[in-house]
Scaffold this motif. Structure first.
Motif, PDB file in Angstrom:
ATOM      1  N   GLU A   1       4.621   5.492  -0.073  1.00  0.00           N
ATOM      2  CA  GLU A   1       4.055   5.847  -1.210  1.00  0.00           C
ATOM      3  C   GLU A   1       2.821   7.040  -0.992  1.00  0.00           C
ATOM      4  OE1 GLU A   1       3.069   5.766  -5.364  1.00  0.00           O
ATOM      5  OE2 GLU A   1       4.612   5.246  -4.103  1.00  0.00           O
ATOM      6  N   PHE A   2       2.093   6.853   0.192  1.00  0.00           N
ATOM      7  CA  PHE A   2       0.459   7.536   0.463  1.00  0.00           C
ATOM      8  C   PHE A   2       0.886   8.477   1.455  1.00  0.00           C
ATOM      9  CE2 PHE A   2      -0.662   3.522  -1.806  1.00  0.00           C
ATOM     10  CZ  PHE A   2      -1.059   4.175  -2.775  1.00  0.00           C
ATOM     11  N   GLY A   3       1.972   8.469   2.249  1.00  0.00           N
ATOM     12  CA  GLY A   3       1.888   9.336   3.454  1.00  0.00           C
ATOM     13  C   GLY A   3       1.520  10.807   3.335  1.00  0.00           C
ATOM     14  N   GLY A   4       1.817  11.223   2.049  1.00  0.00           N
ATOM     15  CA  GLY A   4       1.390  12.608   2.099  1.00  0.00           C
ATOM     16  C   GLY A   4      -0.079  13.057   1.842  1.00  0.00           C
ATOM     17  N   GLN A   5      -0.851  11.913   1.802  1.00  0.00           N
ATOM     18  CA  GLN A   5      -2.454  12.136   1.719  1.00  0.00           C
ATOM     19  C   GLN A   5      -2.985  12.510   3.172  1.00  0.00           C
ATOM     20  OE1 GLN A   5      -4.345   9.462  -0.598  1.00  0.00           O
ATOM     21  NE2 GLN A   5      -2.867   9.273  -1.998  1.00  0.00           N
ATOM     22  N   PRO A   6      -3.920  13.200   3.167  1.00  0.00           N
ATOM     23  CA  PRO A   6      -4.737  13.393   4.549  1.00  0.00           C
ATOM     24  C   PRO A   6      -5.281  12.129   5.235  1.00  0.00           C
ATOM     25  CG  PRO A   6      -5.530  15.065   2.996  1.00  0.00           C
ATOM     26  CD  PRO A   6      -4.490  13.895   2.018  1.00  0.00           C
ATOM     27  N   GLY A   7      -4.745  11.869   6.199  1.00  0.00           N
ATOM     28  CA  GLY A   7      -5.251  10.762   7.158  1.00  0.00           C
ATOM     29  C   GLY A   7      -4.429   9.251   6.766  1.00  0.00           C
ATOM     30  N   ALA A   8      -3.381   9.445   6.044  1.00  0.00           N
ATOM     31  CA  ALA A   8      -2.851   8.228   5.798  1.00  0.00           C
ATOM     32  C   ALA A   8      -2.262   7.508   6.734  1.00  0.00           C
ATOM     33  CB  ALA A   8      -1.612   8.569   4.778  1.00  0.00           C
ATOM     34  N   GLU A   9      -1.835   8.165   8.048  1.00  0.00           N
ATOM     35  CA  GLU A   9      -1.410   7.498   8.947  1.00  0.00           C
ATOM     36  C   GLU A   9      -2.431   6.476   9.511  1.00  0.00           C
ATOM     37  OE1 GLU A   9      -3.582  10.874  10.585  1.00  0.00           O
ATOM     38  OE2 GLU A   9      -1.888  10.639   9.132  1.00  0.00           O
ATOM     39  N   VAL A  10      -3.789   6.665   9.436  1.00  0.00           N
ATOM     40  CA  VAL A  10      -4.694   5.792   9.869  1.00  0.00           C
ATOM     41  C   VAL A  10      -5.164   4.843   8.833  1.00  0.00           C
ATOM     42  CG1 VAL A  10      -7.227   5.566  10.590  1.00  0.00           C
ATOM     43  CG2 VAL A  10      -5.675   7.367  11.467  1.00  0.00           C
ATOM     44  N   LEU A  11      -5.312   5.438   7.503  1.00  0.00           N
ATOM     45  CA  LEU A  11      -5.852   4.545   6.432  1.00  0.00           C
ATOM     46  C   LEU A  11      -4.816   3.642   5.945  1.00  0.00           C
ATOM     47  CD1 LEU A  11      -7.346   7.489   4.322  1.00  0.00           C
ATOM     48  CD2 LEU A  11      -8.423   5.854   5.656  1.00  0.00           C
ATOM     49  N   VAL A  12      -3.499   3.772   5.876  1.00  0.00           N
ATOM     50  CA  VAL A  12      -2.631   2.484   5.545  1.00  0.00           C
ATOM     51  C   VAL A  12      -2.652   1.268   6.399  1.00  0.00           C
ATOM     52  CG1 VAL A  12      -0.235   2.361   4.971  1.00  0.00           C
ATOM     53  CG2 VAL A  12      -1.024   4.258   4.204  1.00  0.00           C
ATOM     54  N   PRO A  13      -2.638   1.821   7.739  1.00  0.00           N
ATOM     55  CA  PRO A  13      -2.819   0.371   8.357  1.00  0.00           C
ATOM     56  C   PRO A  13      -4.277  -0.291   8.167  1.00  0.00           C
ATOM     57  CG  PRO A  13      -1.969   2.094   9.797  1.00  0.00           C
ATOM     58  CD  PRO A  13      -2.304   2.774   8.671  1.00  0.00           C
ATOM     59  N   MET A  14      -5.088   0.645   7.877  1.00  0.00           N
ATOM     60  CA  MET A  14      -6.472   0.193   7.570  1.00  0.00           C
ATOM     61  C   MET A  14      -6.464  -0.998   6.547  1.00  0.00           C
ATOM     62  SD  MET A  14      -8.619   0.646   9.719  1.00  0.00           S
ATOM     63  CE  MET A  14     -10.326   0.479   9.141  1.00  0.00           C
ATOM     64  N   ILE A  15      -5.632  -0.994   5.760  1.00  0.00           N
ATOM     65  CA  ILE A  15      -5.288  -1.780   4.268  1.00  0.00           C
ATOM     66  C   ILE A  15      -5.186  -3.259   5.017  1.00  0.00           C
ATOM     67  CG2 ILE A  15      -3.817  -2.635   2.384  1.00  0.00           C
ATOM     68  CD1 ILE A  15      -3.253   0.418   2.131  1.00  0.00           C
ATOM     69  N   VAL A  16      -4.442  -3.387   6.250  1.00  0.00           N
ATOM     70  CA  VAL A  16      -4.551  -4.741   6.408  1.00  0.00           C
ATOM     71  C   VAL A  16      -5.699  -5.152   7.738  1.00  0.00           C
ATOM     72  CG1 VAL A  16      -2.882  -6.171   8.429  1.00  0.00           C
ATOM     73  CG2 VAL A  16      -1.827  -4.619   6.517  1.00  0.00           C
TER      74      VAL A  16
ATOM     75  N   ALA B   1      -2.459  -4.640  -7.459  1.00  0.00           N
ATOM     76  CA  ALA B   1      -1.277  -4.631  -8.125  1.00  0.00           C
ATOM     77  C   ALA B   1      -1.356  -4.059  -9.126  1.00  0.00           C
ATOM     78  CB  ALA B   1      -1.183  -6.214  -8.567  1.00  0.00           C
ATOM     79  N   LEU B   2      -2.705  -3.433  -9.887  1.00  0.00           N
ATOM     80  CA  LEU B   2      -2.853  -2.561 -10.829  1.00  0.00           C
ATOM     81  C   LEU B   2      -3.343  -1.251 -10.540  1.00  0.00           C
ATOM     82  CD1 LEU B   2      -4.667  -5.115 -13.207  1.00  0.00           C
ATOM     83  CD2 LEU B   2      -2.089  -4.562 -13.094  1.00  0.00           C
ATOM     84  N   LEU B   3      -3.824  -0.910  -9.118  1.00  0.00           N
ATOM     85  CA  LEU B   3      -4.419   0.214  -8.693  1.00  0.00           C
ATOM     86  C   LEU B   3      -3.275   1.194  -8.308  1.00  0.00           C
ATOM     87  CD1 LEU B   3      -7.274  -1.286  -6.487  1.00  0.00           C
ATOM     88  CD2 LEU B   3      -7.384  -0.215  -8.919  1.00  0.00           C
ATOM     89  N   THR B   4      -3.604   2.437  -8.381  1.00  0.00           N
ATOM     90  CA  THR B   4      -2.459   3.493  -7.886  1.00  0.00           C
ATOM     91  C   THR B   4      -3.059   4.527  -6.800  1.00  0.00           C
ATOM     92  OG1 THR B   4      -3.526   4.888  -9.814  1.00  0.00           O
ATOM     93  CG2 THR B   4      -1.458   3.268 -10.319  1.00  0.00           C
ATOM     94  N   THR B   5      -4.504   4.496  -6.544  1.00  0.00           N
ATOM     95  CA  THR B   5      -4.565   5.322  -5.245  1.00  0.00           C
ATOM     96  C   THR B   5      -5.134   4.933  -4.304  1.00  0.00           C
ATOM     97  OG1 THR B   5      -7.122   5.203  -5.890  1.00  0.00           O
ATOM     98  CG2 THR B   5      -5.689   6.749  -7.227  1.00  0.00           C
ATOM     99  N   LEU B   6      -4.878   5.266  -3.028  1.00  0.00           N
ATOM    100  CA  LEU B   6      -5.235   4.916  -1.622  1.00  0.00           C
ATOM    101  C   LEU B   6      -6.685   4.428  -1.495  1.00  0.00           C
ATOM    102  CD1 LEU B   6      -4.138   3.939   1.050  1.00  0.00           C
ATOM    103  CD2 LEU B   6      -4.172   6.379   1.778  1.00  0.00           C
ATOM    104  N   GLN B   7      -7.508   5.231  -1.995  1.00  0.00           N
ATOM    105  CA  GLN B   7      -8.841   4.951  -1.882  1.00  0.00           C
ATOM    106  C   GLN B   7      -9.412   3.796  -2.610  1.00  0.00           C
ATOM    107  OE1 GLN B   7      -7.412   8.026  -2.662  1.00  0.00           O
ATOM    108  NE2 GLN B   7      -7.942   8.836  -0.615  1.00  0.00           N
ATOM    109  N   SER B   8      -8.935   3.544  -3.921  1.00  0.00           N
ATOM    110  CA  SER B   8      -9.373   2.393  -4.737  1.00  0.00           C
ATOM    111  C   SER B   8      -8.714   1.196  -3.766  1.00  0.00           C
ATOM    112  CB  SER B   8      -8.810   2.606  -5.978  1.00  0.00           C
ATOM    113  OG  SER B   8      -7.290   2.494  -6.108  1.00  0.00           O
ATOM    114  N   ILE B   9      -7.505   1.284  -3.313  1.00  0.00           N
ATOM    115  CA  ILE B   9      -6.936  -0.013  -2.794  1.00  0.00           C
ATOM    116  C   ILE B   9      -7.642  -0.252  -1.379  1.00  0.00           C
ATOM    117  CG2 ILE B   9      -4.881  -0.603  -1.271  1.00  0.00           C
ATOM    118  CD1 ILE B   9      -3.242   0.837  -3.069  1.00  0.00           C
TER     119      ILE B   9
END
Length: 412
Positions: free
Chosen positions: A48-63, A105-113
């Protein structure tokens, strides 16, 4: 200076039972849920967010980021617990956790998540600190206290397996769906309102600082336990994080989640077995139990280092090390917190929680460095095993036997 409160100020203690224990154990599962529930949907989030800058680091940071927030904010939660009370903070944190946890569940941006996940970690810090403090507050009698501290590890370990399965099942409906599970915290919070009570500062069955004495953190007593807990948090999470990669390294296909999950389930059951054992052998004291726990970790990790290319070797090694981890966690909690007086217990529990979750947060970073140095993951696990062996030897030598005079008074 330690003393019982004066006779005129004492109050009869309310005796906690299975319902209070169940509520506190359920609350203790919330930080675990925060870490593992959404791991099955990480590939969807990356897509979903892989195209955003730094997503390879930011997505795992969600966990990962909630664990860091627990480490940062648990000491502050401990301050609030000792100054303003246990129950109010826990109730507020449970409802706030439900809101922050379900928000994606209601958010749509990586930053807000990511912002919501920071808040999840802050509220987890309060929940974990208060739940552990209240277990010791409510269950003064040594046998019952050890039973429920052991069950805290059992329930959270088995809960992690259940939450992973729930996250995977709900993830079929899209990456937003699993986040709704966090609302269960609000239901538990409602039950806590009626089922828990604020412990009395004049409870005659607990140990207290004398009236008018300024309560300071007993650094001389807790410095060593906190240092050992930091390493223990690291060694505890090594195989939780690396087990799937070790299994794939034996030739199992990454898509074979059934086989990977089977090894994780065996390790989880072994952790629960180690924690179950704690209540039955806690009389041996941390001076004996810590070397046993670290020793089992060392043996299991040595098996992985020597047989890391064989599936059976990884499975056996993970089971042995996980049994040690299951024994280790309640031993560390009891060693650090059980001898404390009521007025200092919350702050020290916050510091203990900080140390343990800081070790958890550092685990992937440290392991990445060790793998880079030794060249393979099984060898890196072996290095951690050597560290566990050193910890076993050091704790056998430097951990003092508990002084009977400082132990909390048993509940009637």
């Amino acid at each position: 200076m330690t003393s019982q409160t004066t006779a005129g100020a004492t109050a009869p203690a309310r005796r906690a039972g299975g319902w209070q224990a169940a509520l506190l154990l359920a609350g203790s599962c919330m930080p675990v849920m925060g870490s593992v529930l959404i791991t099955p949907i990480l590939p969807q989030l990356s897509a979903e967010f892989g195209g955003q800058p730094g997503a390879e680091v930011l997505v795992p940071m969600i966990v990962a980021i909630p664990a860091l927030m627990i480490a940062v904010f648990a000491p502050f939660a401990g301050q609030i617990v000792d100054r303003l009370g246990r129950k109010p903070l826990l109730i507020i944190a449970m409802f706030a956790y439900a809101l922050a946890g379900a928000a994606p569940a209601l958010l749509t941006t990586l930053q807000s998540i990511l912002i919501s996940r920071v808040l999840v970690g802050v509220f987890e810090a309060a929940i974990m600190t208060v739940c552990t403090t209240l277990i010791v507050d409510y269950f003064h009698e040594e046998r019952r206290r050890n039973k429920y501290l052991g069950l805290q590890t059992v329930v959270t370990t088995l809960g992690a397996t259940v939450f992973i399965a729930i996250g995977g099942a709900l993830g079929v409906g899209g990456w937003h769906t699993p986040f709704w599970v966090y609302t269960i915290a609000a239901v538990i919070g409602v039950l806590m309102i009626g089922g828990l009570w604020e412990p009395s500062r004049h409870d005659s069955t607990d140990t207290h600082v004398a009236e008018g004495v300024k309560v300071r953190i007993p650094w001389g007593r807790i410095a060593l336990p906190l240092a050992v807990t930091l390493f223990g948090g690291f060694s505890f999470y090594v195989l939780i994080i690396e087990a799937s990669y070790l299994v794939v390294g034996t030739g199992v296909a990454p898509e074979d989640t059934r086989t990977i999950g089977a090894v994780a389930a065996v390790a989880s059951l072994a952790t629960a077995a180690g924690a179950f054992t704690f209540a039955r052998i806690a009389r041996l004291t941390p001076k004996v139990l810590l070397p046993i726990a670290f020793g089992l970790q060392a043996i299991g990790m040595a098996v992985i280092a020597l047989m890391g290319t064989a599936f059976i070797g990884v499975g056996i090694g993970a089971a042995i090390a996980s049994a040690g981890s299951g024994l280790l966690l309640p031993t560390l909690v009891t060693w650090t917190i059980a001898p404390l007086r009521f007025e200092e217990r919350g702050r020290v529990t916050g510091l203990w929680t900080m140390a343990f979750f800081l070790g958890q947060f550092l685990t992937p970073l440290v392991m990445q460095g060790i793998v880079g140095g030794v060249g393979s993951l099984p060898a890196a696990v072996g290095v951690v095993g050597v560290g566990a062996l050193v910890a076993a030897g050091l704790t056998a030598v430097v951990v003092a036997r508990p002084a009977g005079a400082t132990a909390p008074v048993a509940a009637a």
